[in-house]
Design a protein around this motif. Structure first.
Motif, short mmCIF file in Angstrom:
data_model
loop_
_atom_site.label_atom_id
_atom_site.label_comp_id
_atom_site.label_asym_id
_atom_site.label_seq_id
_atom_site.Cartn_x
_atom_site.Cartn_y
_atom_site.Cartn_z
N SER A 157 0.35 -6.08 5.24
CA SER A 157 -0.87 -6.90 5.19
C SER A 157 -1.60 -6.70 3.87
CB SER A 157 -1.82 -6.54 6.34
OG SER A 157 -1.25 -6.87 7.58
N GLY A 158 -1.62 -5.48 3.39
CA GLY A 158 -2.26 -5.18 2.12
C GLY A 158 -1.58 -5.89 0.96
N ARG A 159 -0.24 -5.91 0.98
CA ARG A 159 0.52 -6.60 -0.07
C ARG A 159 0.26 -8.11 -0.04
NH1 ARG A 159 3.85 -2.36 0.75
NH2 ARG A 159 4.99 -3.20 2.51
N LYS A 160 0.23 -8.67 1.16
CA LYS A 160 -0.01 -10.12 1.29
C LYS A 160 -1.42 -10.48 0.82
CE LYS A 160 3.20 -10.70 5.11
NZ LYS A 160 3.30 -10.77 6.58
N LEU A 161 -2.41 -9.73 1.28
CA LEU A 161 -3.78 -10.01 0.87
C LEU A 161 -3.93 -9.84 -0.64
CD1 LEU A 161 -7.09 -9.35 2.45
CD2 LEU A 161 -6.71 -8.26 0.25
N LEU A 162 -3.34 -8.79 -1.20
CA LEU A 162 -3.46 -8.54 -2.63
C LEU A 162 -2.82 -9.66 -3.44
CD1 LEU A 162 -4.46 -6.75 -4.89
CD2 LEU A 162 -2.34 -5.42 -4.68
N ALA A 163 -1.70 -10.19 -2.99
CA ALA A 163 -1.06 -11.31 -3.71
C ALA A 163 -2.01 -12.51 -3.78
CB ALA A 163 0.26 -11.69 -3.04
N THR A 201 -17.37 8.87 -2.02
CA THR A 201 -17.30 7.42 -2.18
C THR A 201 -15.87 6.94 -2.01
OG1 THR A 201 -19.18 7.52 -3.71
CG2 THR A 201 -17.87 5.50 -3.72
N LEU A 202 -14.91 7.72 -2.53
CA LEU A 202 -13.51 7.36 -2.37
C LEU A 202 -13.11 7.37 -0.89
CD1 LEU A 202 -10.73 6.76 -3.75
CD2 LEU A 202 -10.28 9.19 -3.39
N VAL A 203 -13.54 8.38 -0.16
CA VAL A 203 -13.20 8.47 1.26
C VAL A 203 -13.75 7.25 2.01
CG1 VAL A 203 -13.63 9.77 3.40
CG2 VAL A 203 -12.94 10.97 1.31
N THR A 204 -14.98 6.84 1.70
CA THR A 204 -15.56 5.66 2.32
C THR A 204 -14.74 4.41 1.98
OG1 THR A 204 -17.76 6.64 2.24
CG2 THR A 204 -17.66 4.25 2.49
N LEU A 205 -14.35 4.28 0.72
CA LEU A 205 -13.53 3.15 0.28
C LEU A 205 -12.20 3.13 1.03
CD1 LEU A 205 -12.73 0.89 -1.85
CD2 LEU A 205 -11.83 2.77 -3.20
N LEU A 206 -11.53 4.26 1.09
CA LEU A 206 -10.23 4.32 1.77
C LEU A 206 -10.36 4.11 3.27
CD1 LEU A 206 -8.49 7.17 -0.25
CD2 LEU A 206 -8.07 4.69 -0.38
N ASP A 207 -11.43 4.62 3.87
CA ASP A 207 -11.67 4.37 5.29
C ASP A 207 -11.77 2.87 5.55
OD1 ASP A 207 -11.69 7.09 5.90
OD2 ASP A 207 -13.88 7.22 6.06
N HIS A 208 -12.47 2.16 4.67
CA HIS A 208 -12.61 0.72 4.80
C HIS A 208 -11.26 0.02 4.68
CE1 HIS A 208 -14.45 -3.26 4.50
NE2 HIS A 208 -13.56 -3.50 3.56
N LEU A 209 -10.51 0.36 3.62
CA LEU A 209 -9.22 -0.29 3.39
C LEU A 209 -8.22 0.04 4.50
CD1 LEU A 209 -8.85 0.23 -0.47
CD2 LEU A 209 -9.54 -1.86 0.75
N GLU A 210 -8.26 1.26 4.98
CA GLU A 210 -7.38 1.64 6.08
C GLU A 210 -7.80 0.95 7.38
OE1 GLU A 210 -4.98 5.71 6.93
OE2 GLU A 210 -7.17 5.89 6.95
N GLY A 211 -9.11 0.85 7.61
CA GLY A 211 -9.63 0.19 8.79
C GLY A 211 -9.27 -1.29 8.83
N LYS A 212 -9.14 -1.91 7.67
CA LYS A 212 -8.74 -3.31 7.57
C LYS A 212 -7.22 -3.47 7.65
CE LYS A 212 -12.58 -5.60 6.48
NZ LYS A 212 -13.02 -6.80 7.16
N GLY A 213 -6.49 -2.35 7.73
CA GLY A 213 -5.04 -2.41 7.82
C GLY A 213 -4.35 -2.70 6.51
N ARG A 256 -12.72 -2.34 -4.57
CA ARG A 256 -11.63 -2.41 -3.59
C ARG A 256 -10.40 -3.08 -4.20
NH1 ARG A 256 -15.54 -4.63 1.23
NH2 ARG A 256 -16.65 -2.66 1.55
N PHE A 257 -10.62 -4.14 -4.96
CA PHE A 257 -9.51 -4.82 -5.62
C PHE A 257 -8.81 -3.87 -6.58
CE2 PHE A 257 -7.82 -7.36 -9.17
CZ PHE A 257 -6.92 -8.16 -8.48
N GLY A 258 -9.58 -3.17 -7.40
CA GLY A 258 -9.00 -2.22 -8.35
C GLY A 258 -8.18 -1.15 -7.64
N ALA A 259 -8.70 -0.65 -6.54
CA ALA A 259 -7.97 0.37 -5.78
C ALA A 259 -6.65 -0.19 -5.25
CB ALA A 259 -8.84 0.88 -4.63
N LEU A 260 -6.69 -1.38 -4.68
CA LEU A 260 -5.46 -1.99 -4.14
C LEU A 260 -4.42 -2.21 -5.24
CD1 LEU A 260 -7.02 -4.58 -1.67
CD2 LEU A 260 -5.76 -2.50 -1.06
N VAL A 261 -4.86 -2.68 -6.40
CA VAL A 261 -3.94 -2.92 -7.51
C VAL A 261 -3.31 -1.61 -7.97
CG1 VAL A 261 -3.78 -3.64 -9.93
CG2 VAL A 261 -5.02 -5.06 -8.29
N LEU A 262 -4.12 -0.57 -8.10
CA LEU A 262 -3.59 0.73 -8.54
C LEU A 262 -2.63 1.33 -7.52
CD1 LEU A 262 -6.78 2.23 -10.18
CD2 LEU A 262 -4.64 1.63 -11.33
#
Length: 165
Positions: free
Chosen positions: A121-127, A88-100, A60-66
């Motif tokens: 929210s994604g930018r803040k969490l990633l920072a 697997t990618l769809v499941t990953l993106l569903d999770h990240l999208e579900g978390k906003g 998940r971290f790698g996906a957010l960074v990319l």
């Protein structure tokens, strides 16, 4: 009578193997793949502890960074970059999208393709996560010199490029 009696650990040698720290690794001793696997386990355990509060795995971290580094990245580009199959990618993106944290938007040039962008929210969490990952890297690799770190990265890249996908 009729039932098997559990043998003491001394007879089976099981507790001996589990507690010995001087266990011979035999053929495994010099295998790079085995050493990489042990290192991966140590890395993932420390990473998980560092980012437990964020519910962020290494993938998940790698996906957010990319996604952050490549605004408008397509789902297929992300899947290829982090070596995930489509489901697997769809499941990953569903999770990240579900978390906003991530939004999927239809591409302006190809409506069959989704582009990925981080939410605020994604930018803040990633920072915050990046700071914890930097600390994690220091904990695990802090004793390596900058030259050794660069060499390790270079060698691992060579191994990765040599593999056929």
């Amino acid at each position: 009578q009729g039932g098997a009696r559990a043998r003491p650990a001394q007879e089976t040698g099981v507790s001996d193997v589990k507690t010995r720290t001087d266990l011979s690794l035999g053929f495994l001793e010099g295998l790079i793949g085995f050493r990489l696997r042990l290192a991966q386990v140590a890395l993932f355990e420390d990473f998980e502890r560092a980012l437990r509060a964020f519910d962020i795995t290494p993938t998940r971290f790698g996906a957010l960074v990319l996604i952050e580094a490549n605004p408008g990245l397509s789902q297929m580009q992300l899947a290829k970059a982090i070596r995930l199959d489509r489901s697997t990618l769809v499941t990953l993106l569903d999770h990240l999208e579900g978390k906003g944290l991530v939004l999927r938007r239809p591409s302006a040039s190809d409506k069959r393709t989704n582009q990925l962008v981080l939410t605020d929210s994604g930018r803040k969490l990633l920072a915050q996560a990046k700071r914890r990952v930097a600390d994690h890297e220091k904990r695990l690799f802090g004793k390596l010199s900058p030259t050794d770190r660069a060499e390790l990265v270079r060698l691992l890249e060579r191994v990765t490029r040599a593999r056929k996908y």
